[in-house]
Design a protein around this motif. Sequence first.
Motif, short mmCIF file in Angstrom:
data_model
loop_
_atom_site.label_atom_id
_atom_site.label_comp_id
_atom_site.label_asym_id
_atom_site.label_seq_id
_atom_site.Cartn_x
_atom_site.Cartn_y
_atom_site.Cartn_z
N ARG A 45 0.84 -1.22 0.00
CA ARG A 45 0.00 0.00 0.00
C ARG A 45 0.87 1.26 0.00
N ARG A 46 1.97 1.23 0.73
CA ARG A 46 2.85 2.40 0.74
C ARG A 46 3.46 2.62 -0.63
N GLY A 51 4.78 5.73 -3.49
CA GLY A 51 5.86 5.46 -4.43
C GLY A 51 6.89 4.53 -3.81
N ALA A 52 7.52 3.73 -4.65
CA ALA A 52 8.45 2.71 -4.18
C ALA A 52 9.70 3.29 -3.54
N GLU A 53 10.02 4.55 -3.82
CA GLU A 53 11.23 5.15 -3.26
C GLU A 53 10.93 6.18 -2.18
N PRO A 55 10.56 7.37 1.57
CA PRO A 55 11.20 6.87 2.79
C PRO A 55 10.34 5.92 3.62
N ASP A 56 9.04 6.14 3.68
CA ASP A 56 8.17 5.23 4.44
C ASP A 56 8.08 3.86 3.78
N ALA A 57 8.05 3.83 2.45
CA ALA A 57 8.03 2.55 1.73
C ALA A 57 9.35 1.82 1.94
N LEU A 58 10.44 2.56 1.94
CA LEU A 58 11.75 1.93 2.17
C LEU A 58 11.84 1.37 3.59
N ALA A 59 11.30 2.10 4.56
CA ALA A 59 11.28 1.59 5.93
C ALA A 59 10.44 0.31 6.01
N SER A 60 9.33 0.28 5.29
CA SER A 60 8.50 -0.93 5.27
C SER A 60 9.25 -2.10 4.63
N GLY A 61 9.99 -1.83 3.58
CA GLY A 61 10.78 -2.88 2.95
C GLY A 61 11.83 -3.42 3.90
N HIS A 62 12.46 -2.55 4.63
CA HIS A 62 13.46 -2.95 5.63
C HIS A 62 12.81 -3.81 6.71
N LEU A 85 18.32 -1.49 -0.18
CA LEU A 85 19.61 -0.81 -0.07
C LEU A 85 19.90 -0.01 -1.34
N ALA A 86 19.66 -0.59 -2.49
CA ALA A 86 19.91 0.11 -3.76
C ALA A 86 19.09 1.40 -3.84
N LYS A 87 17.83 1.34 -3.45
CA LYS A 87 16.99 2.53 -3.47
C LYS A 87 17.48 3.56 -2.47
N CYS A 88 17.82 3.09 -1.27
CA CYS A 88 18.31 4.01 -0.23
C CYS A 88 19.58 4.71 -0.67
N GLU A 89 20.47 3.97 -1.32
CA GLU A 89 21.74 4.57 -1.76
C GLU A 89 21.53 5.63 -2.83
N ARG A 90 20.47 5.51 -3.61
CA ARG A 90 20.14 6.53 -4.61
C ARG A 90 19.56 7.78 -3.97
N LEU A 91 18.86 7.60 -2.84
CA LEU A 91 18.10 8.72 -2.27
C LEU A 91 18.78 9.44 -1.11
N PHE A 92 19.55 8.73 -0.33
CA PHE A 92 20.07 9.29 0.91
C PHE A 92 21.58 9.46 0.86
N GLU A 93 22.08 10.28 1.78
CA GLU A 93 23.52 10.45 1.95
C GLU A 93 24.11 9.13 2.44
#
Length: 114
Positions: A45-46, A51-53, A55-62, A85-93
Amino acid sequence: MTSRERLLDPDHPHILSTRNSLAVAYQAAGRTGEAIRLHEATLRRREQTLGAEHPDALASGHNLAAAYEVAGRLDEAIQLYESTLAKCERLFEPGHTLIRSVRSKLERILSGSQ
């Protein structure tokens, strides 16, 4: 149905956040099957609403990957940790907390030291 669900749309970020927290609580209580089902639904749902990228969707994936890991579903955990991880590395420091956490858990699984 909770009072929040009666007042807000089921895909409202507050509802999804509450569902994520409930899934984490299920996992902490040893109710891994219920946690996985709720994490899977929340992630889906997130991703659909935020969107798949996001931050809340990434936290759910984690969180879902961690639940898979606890359940011994290591192939699924690895795949989800890697994609998260791949998505996080594109988005975050590089030093972002989520990057460090996902990378650490992935490395632990891959090294076989669980």
